[in-house]
Design a protein around this motif. Sequence first.
Motif, PDB file in Angstrom:
ATOM      1  N   ASN A 100       0.441  -1.015   0.109  1.00  0.00           N
ATOM      2  CA  ASN A 100      -0.410  -0.194   0.503  1.00  0.00           C
ATOM      3  C   ASN A 100       0.352   1.266   0.113  1.00  0.00           C
ATOM      4  N   LEU A 150       0.926   2.606  -3.557  1.00  0.00           N
ATOM      5  CA  LEU A 150       0.154   2.890  -4.453  1.00  0.00           C
ATOM      6  C   LEU A 150      -0.121   4.142  -4.227  1.00  0.00           C
ATOM      7  N   HIS A 190      -5.844   1.206  -2.237  1.00  0.00           N
ATOM      8  CA  HIS A 190      -5.612   0.141  -1.881  1.00  0.00           C
ATOM      9  C   HIS A 190      -5.959  -1.729  -1.185  1.00  0.00           C
ATOM     10  N   TYR A 248      -8.871  -5.401  -3.770  1.00  0.00           N
ATOM     11  CA  TYR A 248      -7.924  -4.006  -3.790  1.00  0.00           C
ATOM     12  C   TYR A 248      -9.109  -3.172  -3.795  1.00  0.00           C
ATOM     13  N   THR A 299      -6.948   0.659 -12.862  1.00  0.00           N
ATOM     14  CA  THR A 299      -6.138   1.031 -12.131  1.00  0.00           C
ATOM     15  C   THR A 299      -6.079  -0.489 -11.527  1.00  0.00           C
ATOM     16  N   ASP A 313      -4.755  -3.477 -13.172  1.00  0.00           N
ATOM     17  CA  ASP A 313      -2.850  -3.083 -13.248  1.00  0.00           C
ATOM     18  C   ASP A 313      -2.512  -2.731 -11.594  1.00  0.00           C
ATOM     19  N   GLU A 314      -2.213  -2.575 -11.261  1.00  0.00           N
ATOM     20  CA  GLU A 314      -2.218  -3.123  -9.249  1.00  0.00           C
ATOM     21  C   GLU A 314      -2.730  -4.466  -9.028  1.00  0.00           C
ATOM     22  N   CYS A 315      -3.609  -4.715  -9.516  1.00  0.00           N
ATOM     23  CA  CYS A 315      -4.278  -6.552  -8.894  1.00  0.00           C
ATOM     24  C   CYS A 315      -3.166  -7.801  -9.353  1.00  0.00           C
ATOM     25  N   ARG A 353       0.230  -6.259 -11.036  1.00  0.00           N
ATOM     26  CA  ARG A 353       1.210  -5.409 -10.106  1.00  0.00           C
ATOM     27  C   ARG A 353       1.689  -6.499  -9.392  1.00  0.00           C
TER      28      ARG A 353
END
Length: 168
Positions: free
Chosen positions: A86, A89, A93, A105, A131, A134-136, A138
Amino acid sequence: MLDEADHDHEPEAPLDMLESYFSAHGWTFDRHDDEISATVKGSWTEYEIRALWREEDGVLQFLAFPDVKVADHARAAIYETIGLVNEQLWIGHFELWSSSGILLYRHAALVDRDEDDAVLSLDAAQLLIETAIDECERFYPVFQFVLWGGKSPRDAIAAALIETQGEA
């Protein structure tokens, strides 16, 4: 990303815009009252994405579930991992639902009002959805390294987030 031929770019009610976006991408989705959910194939796993609309607050809560369930014995390491992740990011979060051990997320967005109606632009919808995915994508390997690879949270982040240079 959608182009002008795919959508007229007129802001719509939040869940209507998300439904249009999901349809344009050919994603399977379900919509009920103040909630919409879709299934998206990522490179690591299939993600369930869900949006909940709170009309009274003008807030769209956006959730993405990367299909990671954490057993009780691994929760301390995952909580440490979530804390370290977190910090990296810029929006949203990760968290762990304590009752079920499900990793997710989450991001809540205040939605603009056009006169008296809440509207979500295509750009805002794309930002929320892309987003989250992408964050999941990454950080999925980070959580897997901790859960299945026996790595410490710091080692997992170091191993998963190696910056490659050039092309193969």
